[in-house]
Design a protein around this motif. Structure first.
Motif, PDB file in Angstrom:
ATOM      1  N   ILE A  70     132.792 -32.065  -4.999  1.00  0.00           N
ATOM      2  CA  ILE A  70     132.904 -33.461  -4.598  1.00  0.00           C
ATOM      3  C   ILE A  70     132.130 -34.275  -5.645  1.00  0.00           C
ATOM      4  CG2 ILE A  70     132.629 -35.113  -2.733  1.00  0.00           C
ATOM      5  CD1 ILE A  70     134.421 -32.688  -2.082  1.00  0.00           C
ATOM      6  N   ILE A  71     132.874 -34.967  -6.507  1.00  0.00           N
ATOM      7  CA  ILE A  71     132.265 -35.649  -7.646  1.00  0.00           C
ATOM      8  C   ILE A  71     132.500 -37.153  -7.503  1.00  0.00           C
ATOM      9  CG2 ILE A  71     132.154 -35.807 -10.168  1.00  0.00           C
ATOM     10  CD1 ILE A  71     133.445 -33.002 -10.246  1.00  0.00           C
ATOM     11  N   ASN A  72     131.454 -37.872  -7.159  1.00  0.00           N
ATOM     12  CA  ASN A  72     131.547 -39.321  -7.011  1.00  0.00           C
ATOM     13  C   ASN A  72     131.223 -39.972  -8.355  1.00  0.00           C
ATOM     14  OD1 ASN A  72     131.749 -41.861  -5.634  1.00  0.00           O
ATOM     15  ND2 ASN A  72     129.516 -41.983  -5.738  1.00  0.00           N
ATOM     16  N   VAL A  73     132.185 -40.691  -8.912  1.00  0.00           N
ATOM     17  CA  VAL A  73     132.033 -41.310 -10.230  1.00  0.00           C
ATOM     18  C   VAL A  73     131.972 -42.823 -10.057  1.00  0.00           C
ATOM     19  CG1 VAL A  73     133.078 -41.631 -12.502  1.00  0.00           C
ATOM     20  CG2 VAL A  73     133.257 -39.414 -11.347  1.00  0.00           C
ATOM     21  N   ARG A  74     130.840 -43.425 -10.440  1.00  0.00           N
ATOM     22  CA  ARG A  74     130.689 -44.883 -10.427  1.00  0.00           C
ATOM     23  C   ARG A  74     130.890 -45.406 -11.840  1.00  0.00           C
ATOM     24  NH1 ARG A  74     124.904 -45.337  -8.259  1.00  0.00           N
ATOM     25  NH2 ARG A  74     124.850 -43.160  -8.896  1.00  0.00           N
ATOM     26  N   ASN A  75     131.834 -46.286 -11.995  1.00  0.00           N
ATOM     27  CA  ASN A  75     132.169 -46.823 -13.306  1.00  0.00           C
ATOM     28  C   ASN A  75     131.364 -48.083 -13.582  1.00  0.00           C
ATOM     29  OD1 ASN A  75     133.310 -47.603 -15.710  1.00  0.00           O
ATOM     30  ND2 ASN A  75     135.197 -48.373 -14.779  1.00  0.00           N
ATOM     31  N   SER A  76     130.314 -47.958 -14.381  1.00  0.00           N
ATOM     32  CA  SER A  76     129.502 -49.114 -14.767  1.00  0.00           C
ATOM     33  C   SER A  76     129.860 -49.596 -16.163  1.00  0.00           C
ATOM     34  CB  SER A  76     128.010 -48.759 -14.688  1.00  0.00           C
ATOM     35  OG  SER A  76     127.625 -48.502 -13.352  1.00  0.00           O
ATOM     36  N   LEU A  77     131.019 -49.195 -16.663  1.00  0.00           N
ATOM     37  CA  LEU A  77     131.523 -49.742 -17.917  1.00  0.00           C
ATOM     38  C   LEU A  77     132.219 -51.076 -17.637  1.00  0.00           C
ATOM     39  CD1 LEU A  77     133.201 -46.611 -19.592  1.00  0.00           C
ATOM     40  CD2 LEU A  77     130.834 -47.385 -19.787  1.00  0.00           C
ATOM     41  N   PRO A  78     132.371 -51.931 -18.644  1.00  0.00           N
ATOM     42  CA  PRO A  78     133.078 -53.200 -18.435  1.00  0.00           C
ATOM     43  C   PRO A  78     134.596 -53.058 -18.511  1.00  0.00           C
ATOM     44  CG  PRO A  78     132.185 -53.128 -20.653  1.00  0.00           C
ATOM     45  CD  PRO A  78     131.727 -51.868 -19.973  1.00  0.00           C
ATOM     46  N   GLU A  79     135.116 -51.833 -18.498  1.00  0.00           N
ATOM     47  CA  GLU A  79     136.555 -51.596 -18.554  1.00  0.00           C
ATOM     48  C   GLU A  79     136.922 -50.406 -17.683  1.00  0.00           C
ATOM     49  OE1 GLU A  79     135.452 -49.431 -22.609  1.00  0.00           O
ATOM     50  OE2 GLU A  79     134.770 -51.274 -21.698  1.00  0.00           O
ATOM     51  N   PRO A  80     138.214 -50.230 -17.359  1.00  0.00           N
ATOM     52  CA  PRO A  80     138.634 -49.106 -16.511  1.00  0.00           C
ATOM     53  C   PRO A  80     138.276 -47.761 -17.141  1.00  0.00           C
ATOM     54  CG  PRO A  80     140.385 -50.729 -16.706  1.00  0.00           C
ATOM     55  CD  PRO A  80     139.329 -51.125 -17.702  1.00  0.00           C
ATOM     56  N   PHE A  81     138.164 -46.743 -16.282  1.00  0.00           N
ATOM     57  CA  PHE A  81     137.682 -45.437 -16.730  1.00  0.00           C
ATOM     58  C   PHE A  81     138.285 -44.349 -15.849  1.00  0.00           C
ATOM     59  CE2 PHE A  81     134.551 -41.962 -16.699  1.00  0.00           C
ATOM     60  CZ  PHE A  81     134.359 -41.759 -18.059  1.00  0.00           C
ATOM     61  N   LEU A  82     138.532 -43.176 -16.459  1.00  0.00           N
ATOM     62  CA  LEU A  82     138.971 -41.990 -15.719  1.00  0.00           C
ATOM     63  C   LEU A  82     138.373 -40.742 -16.365  1.00  0.00           C
ATOM     64  CD1 LEU A  82     142.814 -42.244 -14.885  1.00  0.00           C
ATOM     65  CD2 LEU A  82     140.926 -41.983 -13.265  1.00  0.00           C
ATOM     66  N   LEU A  83     138.068 -39.766 -15.543  1.00  0.00           N
ATOM     67  CA  LEU A  83     137.666 -38.454 -16.024  1.00  0.00           C
ATOM     68  C   LEU A  83     138.761 -37.452 -15.709  1.00  0.00           C
ATOM     69  CD1 LEU A  83     133.896 -37.900 -15.088  1.00  0.00           C
ATOM     70  CD2 LEU A  83     134.855 -38.099 -17.373  1.00  0.00           C
ATOM     71  N   SER A  84     139.003 -36.528 -16.648  1.00  0.00           N
ATOM     72  CA  SER A  84     139.908 -35.413 -16.411  1.00  0.00           C
ATOM     73  C   SER A  84     139.137 -34.116 -16.627  1.00  0.00           C
ATOM     74  CB  SER A  84     141.111 -35.488 -17.357  1.00  0.00           C
ATOM     75  OG  SER A  84     142.092 -34.537 -16.983  1.00  0.00           O
ATOM     76  N   PHE A  85     139.620 -33.042 -16.015  1.00  0.00           N
ATOM     77  CA  PHE A  85     138.880 -31.784 -15.985  1.00  0.00           C
ATOM     78  C   PHE A  85     139.723 -30.724 -16.667  1.00  0.00           C
ATOM     79  CE2 PHE A  85     137.534 -34.608 -12.733  1.00  0.00           C
ATOM     80  CZ  PHE A  85     136.145 -34.520 -12.741  1.00  0.00           C
ATOM     81  N   ASN A  86     139.445 -30.496 -17.936  1.00  0.00           N
ATOM     82  CA  ASN A  86     140.294 -29.690 -18.807  1.00  0.00           C
ATOM     83  C   ASN A  86     140.256 -28.214 -18.413  1.00  0.00           C
ATOM     84  OD1 ASN A  86     141.798 -30.327 -21.474  1.00  0.00           O
ATOM     85  ND2 ASN A  86     140.826 -28.355 -21.856  1.00  0.00           N
ATOM     86  N   GLY A  87     141.364 -27.708 -17.885  1.00  0.00           N
ATOM     87  CA  GLY A  87     141.445 -26.301 -17.505  1.00  0.00           C
ATOM     88  C   GLY A  87     141.105 -26.024 -16.063  1.00  0.00           C
ATOM     89  N   LEU A  88     140.508 -26.997 -15.369  1.00  0.00           N
ATOM     90  CA  LEU A  88     140.199 -26.809 -13.953  1.00  0.00           C
ATOM     91  C   LEU A  88     141.473 -27.105 -13.166  1.00  0.00           C
ATOM     92  CD1 LEU A  88     137.986 -26.150 -11.897  1.00  0.00           C
ATOM     93  CD2 LEU A  88     137.405 -28.577 -11.846  1.00  0.00           C
ATOM     94  N   GLN A  89     142.235 -26.065 -12.879  1.00  0.00           N
ATOM     95  CA  GLN A  89     143.560 -26.217 -12.272  1.00  0.00           C
ATOM     96  C   GLN A  89     143.425 -26.713 -10.830  1.00  0.00           C
ATOM     97  OE1 GLN A  89     145.529 -22.428 -12.554  1.00  0.00           O
ATOM     98  NE2 GLN A  89     144.792 -22.131 -14.638  1.00  0.00           N
ATOM     99  N   GLN A  90     144.164 -27.761 -10.528  1.00  0.00           N
ATOM    100  CA  GLN A  90     144.167 -28.270  -9.158  1.00  0.00           C
ATOM    101  C   GLN A  90     145.431 -27.776  -8.464  1.00  0.00           C
ATOM    102  OE1 GLN A  90     141.402 -29.604  -7.741  1.00  0.00           O
ATOM    103  NE2 GLN A  90     140.815 -28.819  -9.741  1.00  0.00           N
ATOM    104  N   ARG A  91     145.271 -26.720  -7.684  1.00  0.00           N
ATOM    105  CA  ARG A  91     146.420 -26.141  -7.010  1.00  0.00           C
ATOM    106  C   ARG A  91     146.966 -27.121  -5.975  1.00  0.00           C
ATOM    107  NH1 ARG A  91     148.566 -22.816 -10.042  1.00  0.00           N
ATOM    108  NH2 ARG A  91     149.765 -22.069  -8.248  1.00  0.00           N
ATOM    109  N   LYS A  92     148.265 -27.455  -6.117  1.00  0.00           N
ATOM    110  CA  LYS A  92     148.970 -28.326  -5.182  1.00  0.00           C
ATOM    111  C   LYS A  92     148.358 -29.726  -5.120  1.00  0.00           C
ATOM    112  CE  LYS A  92     148.206 -25.648  -1.638  1.00  0.00           C
ATOM    113  NZ  LYS A  92     148.273 -25.076  -0.285  1.00  0.00           N
ATOM    114  N   ASN A  93     147.654 -30.155  -6.174  1.00  0.00           N
ATOM    115  CA  ASN A  93     146.857 -31.376  -6.043  1.00  0.00           C
ATOM    116  C   ASN A  93     146.784 -32.142  -7.359  1.00  0.00           C
ATOM    117  OD1 ASN A  93     145.257 -33.248  -4.776  1.00  0.00           O
ATOM    118  ND2 ASN A  93     143.402 -32.011  -4.801  1.00  0.00           N
TER     119      ASN A  93
END
Length: 549
Positions: A70-93
């Motif tokens: 459970i990773i809560n990400v607060r974006n304190s940048l002045p622009e939109p932001f996303l994190l991706s998880f390289n290789g961490l397969q999300q089964r059915k998700n």
């Protein structure tokens, strides 16, 4: 008396079932991250970097197989932001994939909580920022998925483990680099190489003589293949992106963009300091960087050492072919990995994907099979879920590249359609002089063949159908090809992309829609309650839209 015994037995069975049910749910691990800009100077030049909880690189994710993250990400940048998880397969998700085709960006000043699971996985991976050109500013960090205690690992426990994040780096700001690409120009060569966010001899690792250590190495850079070696020490490769490998010994290893691997080495040399050397491969000019391997108690400084890494494609190609699955080892489950006989499954579809470059509207673009991907105003996953037409074109990526010279590069938000549970052969073809690196979210793939020259149907005669390594990122050598086999068993909308980041930014990517008409939660999880809505799938009109589910 017999009736009492039966009642007691029934109660005992119920208690056991309740205990088993409680133990069946994997543990939860909670992370609270704030994303900010901060001043960094990894190569001695002050610049603006992306920090997570004030750290560059970001905090490490340490977990075990099946753990819920459970990773809560607060974006304190002045622009939109996303994190991706390289290789961490999300089964059915694929709702949690963290790329623009599946998730709305986290707006400035807001937060988003990722609900991930390391389902049936082990190994070494990393996370990174996926929007704009944020990856050139940092925001990346390591992921370690350990085996569960009762699952045997095919080597003795090391004395310690170290994360080694390597990557090329620019002193120029990520916004200036993005502006260069937007203006139709190519990026210059990087300014240097970072090891754990530091320049030459900035990172150090302490070992004790006679003990064996594990290094988890990830190439988090933007474009360069990097060669990794330890002065006067051999390395044994033991894991590649979640697959235990045959434990061959190497003096150096090529790590291509976005790839991860694990090695063991023994501190069996005279006690002193040694260099860990990282250098670019297949580049016009060679960049080098070093870290220090320090033997505990030694006062002898590191000796001058110029790493003489390999220089030809054949060396790297033969090394890649030597990386094979350890069929006697357990993976995330206690059964041997070799029990899955991928080589005996009938291929239902062959897809050939070729990278190319061209001009569209007077600007440089990169493409897959002649199609250069254009970002949409609405995440493709949401558009598909809510039946919003006009966001993307299904079937826009052909199964084979156009005949040479027959078609120019065109811009389009194109999606390749595929059937759930089909078994597919994909051939990446590279007609250019540079190494290409490709990644498929949500999957590991069997790398069954690679060579220089042109692929043909006769090339299948040389495929490895017994112990090919399974991984999520594959390289394609100059004027060569790489063949993979994929069991499309993970429903969702998944990003297929070049890991040469400028090429990906300028269109060398697309989305693969793995589809089933059943719409069962057994096949795909429901849209999360906290899903961000944007574009044509805003909170105002989403209630009026009919979903496919």
């Amino acid at each position: 008396m017999a009736r009492r015994n039966k009642g007691a037995l029934a109660l005992l069975v119920c208690i056991c079932l309740l205990i088993a049910s409680a133990e069946a749910e994997a543990p939860y691990r909670f992370f609270d991250w704030e994303v900010t800009y901060g001043d960094i100077s990894p190569l001695g030049v002050p610049q603006q970097g992306i920090l997570i909880n004030g750290q560059f690189p970001g905090p490490e994710i340490e977990c075990q197989t099946n753990d819920n993250l459970i990773i809560n990400v607060r974006n304190s940048l002045p622009e939109p932001f996303l994190l991706s998880f390289n290789g961490l397969q999300q089964r059915k998700n694929s709702w949690q994939d963290g790329v623009s085709g599946t998730n709305c960006p986290i707006p400035p000043g807001q937060n988003f909580t990722y609900h991930l699971q390391a389902k049936d996985q082990i190994g070494s991976f990393f996370y990174f920022p996926s929007l704009a050109f944020h990856k050139a500013a940092g925001g990346f960090g390591a992921i370690r998925i350990q085996s569960r205690p009762r699952i045997p690992v095919p080597f003795p426990p090391p004395a310690d483990e170290y994360t080694v994040l390597i990557g090329d780096w620019y002193n120029t700001s990520h916004k200036a680099l993005q502006a260069t690409l937007d203006s139709g120009n190519e990026l210059p060569s990087p300014d240097g190489i970072l090891i754990n966010g530091k320049g030459p001899d900035g990172a150090n690792f302490t070992v004790e003589q006679g003990k064996t250590y594990r290094l988890r190495i990830s190439n988090v850079g933007l474009q360069n293949t990097l060669n990794f070696m330890i002065q006067d020490h051999d390395m044994s490769l033991v894991e590649v992106e979640g697959t235990h490998t045959v434990q061959n010994s190497y003096t150096s290893l090529d790590v291509h963009p976005s790839q991860s691997l694990s090695v063991l080495f023994t501190a069996n040399r005279p006690a002193r300091d040694y260099h860990i050397a990282v250098s670019t491969r297949f580049a016009n000019s060679t960049l080098n960087s070093t870290a220090v391997l320090r033997y505990a108690g030694s006062s002898l400084p590191v000796s001058r050492w110029l790493a003489a890494g390999p220089s030809d494609v054949n060396f790297s190609l033969n090394q890649a072919r030597s990386i094979r699955t350890n069929l006697t080892a357990s993976g995330p489950r206690p059964n041997p990995q070799g029990s899955y006989h991928y080589g005996s499954i009938n291929v239902t579809r062959t897809i050939r994907l070729a990278n190319s470059a061209g001009q569209v509207g007077g600007k440089r673009r990169y493409a897959v099979n002649g199609v250069s991907f254009v970002e949409a105003d609405t995440p493709l996953k949401l558009a598909d879920y809510y039946n919003i037409s006009g966001v993307f074109r299904l079937g826009g990526i052909p199964d084979a590249p156009p005949v040479e010279g027959a078609a120019e590069v065109r811009n389009e938000t194109a999606v390749m359609d595929s059937d759930h549970r089909s078994f597919v052969e994909v051939v990446f073809e590279n007609s250019e002089e540079s190494v290409q690196s490709w990644h498929l979210d949500g999957y590991s793939v069997f790398v069954v063949g690679m060579d220089v020259g042109n692929w043909s149907e006769q090339s299948r005669e040389g495929y490895n159908l017994e112990d090919a390594v399974s991984r999520c990122t594959v390289q394609v050598y100059p004027r060569g090809w790489t063949a993979i086999l994929i069991a499309l068993d993970n429903v969702g909308m998944w990003n297929v992309r070049s890991e040469v980041w400028a090429r990906r930014y300028l269109g060398q990517q697309f989305y693969l829609r793995v589809y089933t008409p059943t719409h069962s939660f057994r096949d795909e999880l429901p849209i999360p309650d906290n899903a961000l809505l944007c574009g044509r799938a805003t909170a105002t009109n989403s209630s009026r839209l009919a979903s496919r589910y």
